[in-house]
Design a protein around this motif. Structure first.
Motif, PDB file in Angstrom:
ATOM      1  N   GLY A  25       0.814  -1.219   0.000  1.00 47.06           N
ATOM      2  CA  GLY A  25       0.000   0.000   0.000  1.00 47.06           C
ATOM      3  C   GLY A  25       0.840   1.258   0.000  1.00 47.06           C
ATOM      4  O   GLY A  25       0.524   2.230  -0.684  1.00 47.06           O
ATOM      5  N   ILE A  26       1.926   1.243   0.754  1.00 48.45           N
ATOM      6  CA  ILE A  26       2.826   2.399   0.761  1.00 48.45           C
ATOM      7  C   ILE A  26       3.437   2.577  -0.624  1.00 48.45           C
ATOM      8  O   ILE A  26       3.518   3.678  -1.149  1.00 48.45           O
ATOM      9  N   GLY A  27       3.835   1.474  -1.229  1.00 46.96           N
ATOM     10  CA  GLY A  27       4.438   1.542  -2.551  1.00 46.96           C
ATOM     11  C   GLY A  27       3.463   1.888  -3.651  1.00 46.96           C
ATOM     12  O   GLY A  27       3.839   2.483  -4.659  1.00 46.96           O
ATOM     13  N   ALA A  28       2.195   1.543  -3.479  1.00 43.49           N
ATOM     14  CA  ALA A  28       1.208   1.759  -4.535  1.00 43.49           C
ATOM     15  C   ALA A  28       0.905   3.234  -4.744  1.00 43.49           C
ATOM     16  O   ALA A  28       0.730   3.678  -5.876  1.00 43.49           O
ATOM     17  N   GLY A  29       0.830   4.004  -3.678  1.00 42.43           N
ATOM     18  CA  GLY A  29       0.596   5.440  -3.803  1.00 42.43           C
ATOM     19  C   GLY A  29      -0.682   5.796  -4.546  1.00 42.43           C
ATOM     20  O   GLY A  29      -0.696   6.680  -5.375  1.00 42.43           O
ATOM     21  N   ILE A  30      -1.760   5.105  -4.270  1.00 37.22           N
ATOM     22  CA  ILE A  30      -3.039   5.368  -4.923  1.00 37.22           C
ATOM     23  C   ILE A  30      -3.653   6.611  -4.287  1.00 37.22           C
ATOM     24  O   ILE A  30      -3.614   6.785  -3.073  1.00 37.22           O
ATOM     25  N   GLY A  31      -4.214   7.482  -5.111  1.00 32.75           N
ATOM     26  CA  GLY A  31      -4.774   8.738  -4.640  1.00 32.75           C
ATOM     27  C   GLY A  31      -5.799   8.562  -3.543  1.00 32.75           C
ATOM     28  O   GLY A  31      -6.550   7.591  -3.507  1.00 32.75           O
ATOM     29  N   SER A  32      -5.836   9.527  -2.635  1.00 33.13           N
ATOM     30  CA  SER A  32      -6.702   9.425  -1.464  1.00 33.13           C
ATOM     31  C   SER A  32      -8.184   9.369  -1.833  1.00 33.13           C
ATOM     32  O   SER A  32      -8.986   8.808  -1.087  1.00 33.13           O
ATOM     33  N   ALA A  33      -8.559   9.905  -2.979  1.00 33.27           N
ATOM     34  CA  ALA A  33      -9.957   9.851  -3.398  1.00 33.27           C
ATOM     35  C   ALA A  33     -10.395   8.419  -3.678  1.00 33.27           C
ATOM     36  O   ALA A  33     -11.585   8.101  -3.598  1.00 33.27           O
ATOM     37  N   TYR A  34      -9.458   7.550  -3.982  1.00 31.36           N
ATOM     38  CA  TYR A  34      -9.781   6.159  -4.332  1.00 31.36           C
ATOM     39  C   TYR A  34      -9.622   5.188  -3.162  1.00 31.36           C
ATOM     40  O   TYR A  34      -9.853   3.998  -3.322  1.00 31.36           O
ATOM     41  N   ILE A  35      -9.232   5.687  -2.005  1.00 28.18           N
ATOM     42  CA  ILE A  35      -9.004   4.803  -0.857  1.00 28.18           C
ATOM     43  C   ILE A  35     -10.281   4.085  -0.404  1.00 28.18           C
ATOM     44  O   ILE A  35     -10.241   2.887  -0.130  1.00 28.18           O
ATOM     45  N   PRO A  36     -11.442   4.752  -0.336  1.00 33.08           N
ATOM     46  CA  PRO A  36     -12.656   4.000   0.019  1.00 33.08           C
ATOM     47  C   PRO A  36     -12.967   2.871  -0.986  1.00 33.08           C
ATOM     48  O   PRO A  36     -13.392   1.788  -0.600  1.00 33.08           O
ATOM     49  N   VAL A  37     -12.713   3.141  -2.264  1.00 32.20           N
ATOM     50  CA  VAL A  37     -12.913   2.110  -3.284  1.00 32.20           C
ATOM     51  C   VAL A  37     -11.934   0.965  -3.050  1.00 32.20           C
ATOM     52  O   VAL A  37     -12.310  -0.214  -3.138  1.00 32.20           O
TER      53      VAL A  37
END
Length: 184
Positions: A124-136
């Motif tokens: 998860g740290i490495g993925a760096g997915i935008g915070s808007a997509y965290i609930p998804v």
């Protein structure tokens, strides 16, 4: 937008292979995994993924984009290589039924959930997915993780105890693929 969704799906699939493998071991060993235990295992893994995605967003905001891109690649690639050659998840699943009652209690599921979510922290740290997509990411992680555990248990039950295939290497390949996507 679709690239983030694809990354989430790829990441969650990679992290769910271990849940599938654990479920497979349970099925082969005729150990039942009740619904509450499935919720505990997948809930812990999904929560750890969310926390690590938030940490990854924090790290990426503190450093230049090029540095975080290469850091993400290195972290995901290294984790993928480790998963390719590490077979300890198989052993953890076999040892999860501590009281040997052929049933994974919620307490035993908690221990397994923590063990399975260690990968989620680093990935998860490495993925760096935008915070808007965290609930998804949480929802997809929870659903796919639960389905993987159920499907693995079901398939393991169908196959006799003679066959104890270890599928953990698949998550390594998917994490390495995700690492290279970070360089694009």
């Amino acid at each position: 937008m679709y690239s983030f969704l694809f990354e989430i799906l790829l990441l969650v699939t990679a992290l769910s292979v271990d849940a599938f493998a654990a479920g497979f071991v349970y099925g082969v060993s005729k150990i039942k995994v009740p619904f509450t235990s499935i919720i505990v295992v997948t809930g812990i893994s999904s929560l750890m993924l969310v926390l690590s995605l938030l940490a990854g967003n924090l790290v990426s905001s503190l450093f230049p984009e090029n540095l975080t891109k290469y850091f993400s690649f290195l972290l995901l690639f290294t984790l993928g290589l480790i998963k390719l050659f590490d077979h300890s998840q198989h052993d953890e699943a076999e040892n999860a039924d501590k009281n040997k009652d052929d049933l994974v209690s919620p307490t035993e599921a908690f221990t397994l959930g923590v063990a399975l979510s260690i990968d989620s922290l680093a990935a998860g740290i490495g993925a760096g997915i935008g915070s808007a997509y965290i609930p998804v990411a949480f929802l997809v992680s929870f659903l796919i993780g639960a389905l993987a555990l159920i499907a693995g248990s079901w398939l393991g039950g169908l196959i006799s105890s003679r066959c104890r295939s270890n599928l953990c290497w698949i998550s390594g390949v998917l994490l390495i693929l995700l690492a290279f996507m970070k360089l694009l």
